[in-house]
Scaffold this motif. Sequence first.
Motif, PDB file in Angstrom:
ATOM      1  N   LEU A  50     -24.276 -19.519  71.792  1.00 12.68           N
ATOM      2  CA  LEU A  50     -24.364 -19.568  70.323  1.00 12.68           C
ATOM      3  C   LEU A  50     -24.919 -18.267  69.745  1.00 12.68           C
ATOM      4  O   LEU A  50     -24.832 -18.024  68.556  1.00 12.68           O
ATOM      5  N   TRP A  51     -25.503 -17.426  70.589  1.00 11.77           N
ATOM      6  CA  TRP A  51     -26.116 -16.188  70.107  1.00 11.77           C
ATOM      7  C   TRP A  51     -25.153 -15.011  70.136  1.00 11.77           C
ATOM      8  O   TRP A  51     -25.436 -13.958  69.569  1.00 11.77           O
ATOM      9  N   ALA A  71     -16.871  -4.177  78.855  1.00 13.18           N
ATOM     10  CA  ALA A  71     -17.982  -3.319  79.264  1.00 13.18           C
ATOM     11  C   ALA A  71     -18.694  -3.895  80.488  1.00 13.18           C
ATOM     12  O   ALA A  71     -19.049  -3.174  81.422  1.00 13.18           O
ATOM     13  N   HIS A 124     -27.225  -8.393  75.609  1.00  8.96           N
ATOM     14  CA  HIS A 124     -28.487  -7.716  75.885  1.00  8.96           C
ATOM     15  C   HIS A 124     -29.470  -8.710  76.495  1.00  8.96           C
ATOM     16  O   HIS A 124     -29.657  -9.805  75.986  1.00  8.96           O
ATOM     17  N   ALA A 171     -21.728   0.789  76.816  1.00  9.28           N
ATOM     18  CA  ALA A 171     -22.009  -0.573  77.259  1.00  9.28           C
ATOM     19  C   ALA A 171     -23.337  -1.063  76.688  1.00  9.28           C
ATOM     20  O   ALA A 171     -23.453  -2.183  76.209  1.00  9.28           O
ATOM     21  N   GLU A 172     -24.332  -0.161  76.713  1.00 10.72           N
ATOM     22  CA  GLU A 172     -25.642  -0.579  76.228  1.00 10.72           C
ATOM     23  C   GLU A 172     -25.612  -0.831  74.725  1.00 10.72           C
ATOM     24  O   GLU A 172     -26.187  -1.784  74.224  1.00 10.72           O
ATOM     25  N   LEU A 186     -23.154  -1.717  72.944  1.00  9.45           N
ATOM     26  CA  LEU A 186     -22.436  -2.958  72.656  1.00  9.45           C
ATOM     27  C   LEU A 186     -23.277  -4.180  72.964  1.00  9.45           C
ATOM     28  O   LEU A 186     -23.118  -5.225  72.365  1.00  9.45           O
ATOM     29  N   SER A 187     -24.166  -4.020  73.940  1.00  9.69           N
ATOM     30  CA  SER A 187     -24.893  -5.202  74.365  1.00  9.69           C
ATOM     31  C   SER A 187     -26.191  -5.393  73.587  1.00  9.69           C
ATOM     32  O   SER A 187     -26.938  -6.312  73.843  1.00  9.69           O
ATOM     33  N   ARG A 188     -26.465  -4.507  72.640  1.00  4.80           N
ATOM     34  CA  ARG A 188     -27.628  -4.737  71.783  1.00  4.80           C
ATOM     35  C   ARG A 188     -27.440  -6.038  71.018  1.00  4.80           C
ATOM     36  O   ARG A 188     -26.329  -6.363  70.609  1.00  4.80           O
ATOM     37  N   PRO A 189     -28.518  -6.756  70.809  1.00  9.27           N
ATOM     38  CA  PRO A 189     -28.338  -8.013  70.086  1.00  9.27           C
ATOM     39  C   PRO A 189     -27.865  -7.750  68.664  1.00  9.27           C
ATOM     40  O   PRO A 189     -28.393  -6.880  67.985  1.00  9.27           O
ATOM     41  N   THR A 190     -26.852  -8.486  68.254  1.00  7.92           N
ATOM     42  CA  THR A 190     -26.325  -8.294  66.910  1.00  7.92           C
ATOM     43  C   THR A 190     -26.771  -9.422  66.001  1.00  7.92           C
ATOM     44  O   THR A 190     -26.577  -9.383  64.817  1.00  7.92           O
ATOM     45  N   ARG A 191     -27.361 -10.450  66.611  1.00 10.36           N
ATOM     46  CA  ARG A 191     -27.777 -11.592  65.818  1.00 10.36           C
ATOM     47  C   ARG A 191     -29.272 -11.789  65.969  1.00 10.36           C
ATOM     48  O   ARG A 191     -29.817 -11.605  67.041  1.00 10.36           O
ATOM     49  N   LYS A 192     -29.899 -12.178  64.875  1.00  6.61           N
ATOM     50  CA  LYS A 192     -31.333 -12.451  64.946  1.00  6.61           C
ATOM     51  C   LYS A 192     -31.587 -13.804  65.590  1.00  6.61           C
ATOM     52  O   LYS A 192     -32.544 -14.024  66.287  1.00  6.61           O
ATOM     53  N   ARG A 193     -30.686 -14.736  65.338  1.00 11.61           N
ATOM     54  CA  ARG A 193     -30.831 -16.045  65.943  1.00 11.61           C
ATOM     55  C   ARG A 193     -29.454 -16.640  66.162  1.00 11.61           C
ATOM     56  O   ARG A 193     -28.460 -16.154  65.631  1.00 11.61           O
ATOM     57  N   GLY A 194     -29.435 -17.727  66.952  1.00  9.52           N
ATOM     58  CA  GLY A 194     -28.149 -18.310  67.291  1.00  9.52           C
ATOM     59  C   GLY A 194     -27.554 -19.095  66.140  1.00  9.52           C
ATOM     60  O   GLY A 194     -28.243 -19.465  65.196  1.00  9.52           O
ATOM     61  N   ARG A 195     -26.233 -19.317  66.215  1.00 10.70           N
ATOM     62  CA  ARG A 195     -25.597 -20.200  65.254  1.00 10.70           C
ATOM     63  C   ARG A 195     -26.003 -21.621  65.554  1.00 10.70           C
ATOM     64  O   ARG A 195     -26.374 -21.949  66.675  1.00 10.70           O
ATOM     65  N   VAL A 206     -26.601 -20.690  80.016  1.00 10.71           N
ATOM     66  CA  VAL A 206     -26.135 -19.721  78.992  1.00 10.71           C
ATOM     67  C   VAL A 206     -27.132 -19.506  77.849  1.00 10.71           C
ATOM     68  O   VAL A 206     -27.387 -18.339  77.494  1.00 10.71           O
ATOM     69  N   PRO A 207     -27.693 -20.535  77.207  1.00 13.46           N
ATOM     70  CA  PRO A 207     -27.692 -21.947  77.551  1.00 13.46           C
ATOM     71  C   PRO A 207     -26.773 -22.760  76.655  1.00 13.46           C
ATOM     72  O   PRO A 207     -26.577 -22.442  75.506  1.00 13.46           O
TER      73      PRO A 207
END
Lengths: 329, 286
Positions: free
Chosen positions: A126-127, A139, A174, B4-5, B7-16, B118-119
Amino acid sequence: MTLPATRAPEISTEDRPPSAVDLAIETVGLTKRFGGRAAVDGLQLEVPRGSVYGFLGPNGSGKTTTIRMLLGLVEPTSGTRSLLGCRVPSESATVLPRVGALVEGPAFHPYLSGRRNLARLDAADLWSDPRTASRRIDAALDRVGLLAAATKHYRAYSLGMRQRLAIAGTVLAHRDLLVLDEPTNGLDPQGTREVRHLVESLAHDGATVFISSHLLSEVEQICTHLGVMSDGRLVAQGPTQELRSRGERTVRVTTPQPTEAAEVLRGLGVSGVEVGAGEVHGTPGATEPEVIVAALVHADVRVRGFAVMTPSLEDLFVDLTGEGFDVSG
Amino acid sequence: MSVAERLSRPTRKRGRVVSTRLLRSEIGLIAGRRRNQMGLLVLAALPIVLAIAVKVSNRTAGGGPDFLDSVTSNGLFVSLAALTVEMGLFLPLAIAMLAGDAVAGEANLGTLRYLLTVPVRRTRLLVVKYASLCFGALWGVTVVAVVGAAIGIALFGTGPLTTLSGSQLPFGAASGRLVLVVLYCSAGIAALGAVGLFISTLTEQPIAATIALTIFTILSWILDGVPQLDWLHPWLIVDQWLAFADLLRDPPFWDNILRGLSVDAGYAVVFWLLAWARLAGKDITS
């Protein structure tokens, strides 16, 4: 010989009491019983943030059960565990997205391609941001060298490729913490080296890496901290350097006059002096080697050879686990 | 910083809170699996065989399944005849295969532990899995009905449909009745899917779950056929499954339909909760 589990000094100094914030993984009295038998018994794991923590022990010593409890797959009989300062399982939903996990080998849908298998994992999160999904997946595949085989069915993958795909799954997003259970299983020496480099690069990015293995030699070089499991208990834990220096040094004097040499050693307070054919062994304790050499020369003992031996980590772990790295009953 | 790094930075502050991605992935998994596609072909083959048999034999009376006699007057009856036959075993078997894959299959592959870390919360997993089973139920029944209607119309045309009450419905209204039949049959199969979902949480062998649900279905039919057990019949999941014929009366006779739907709903709720109770506290050691 059983050494008590030690705490890493930088997290247990008096001016900075242990707090969950400083630890990437912390367990208190973690215990799991299956039937009457304790698979994991009173575990006090302390994995400092930013460390590469080698979680060692023979097969069957409770490593995987511990990892399953850390990730909330298995509920402990007693004790608590937290990841990145968040309790598991109550705060799992917010902390697990920041944790990449490889648990007991790779597992994917055989009739989906590597890329589609990763897409499925990403879809479950979900994140994760669906707009960047395909770029992140590529990647991750690239990072483990699987991009060329991305469209192949998983069932056509070799064991090493499967292991790589599982590792790719842990770096889809990340991560602040990676939990890698036997990540080098099934990999050839080249693959093992690549995993080592990958772990180093992840650690370099600031992630804490918790890596389990039954092979000390595979993780010894990259781990800043080690924990040793034996029969469900943590028998040693601390910075690698500290553990390395823990084993007691011994000295060996090669001489045609072993009796006289032994006399001198005993006079210096060297313990455990053993006289053999043409050589003498002893444990010098606090006595410096140069003092011993000077004393031997001073006593007119003819010295043909002198050696200070530090036990390898391997020796230490064989002592700690009692049986080396074989399967424990 | 490498690509790669970055792109893998978190783009969301919290989950949907809600996302349909996992459900879409689940449906893609079901639809993409070769075995399921073959199963769908088998489901689709039966109305074709029925229609051709009736056409070739060209009999208008006989002891075949319900509706077969009426097939020649309106092609839509091929759908109804096929559903009557397939609700007995084929459609339950199809949902049993999907249900076996749902939890036991994931446990067997080991993918369950990866989904959970994942979770995916266990409750959410069961909601998504059950939604995909409902989708599978609707899909299977629809395929039977649509293929039946297509071959029926091709062979017997689109004359007015004579209801079981004797009156005649124009083709448009008859098609509407067929949609209701499809929804009713899907509800029954979806309810059986909840039983399958529960069984699927009990084992790590998908084939065991499939067999268990098939046995459950056959046993229900057998018990439903024993007159001495008539006190039990209202509680059996299959008891009102064939009541969809009541939708072809004029006006539709709703009593049995509503009773059937409430039994379906009861099974769905009870067995979904049982599945939840089983999975929520289970140690995942697969």
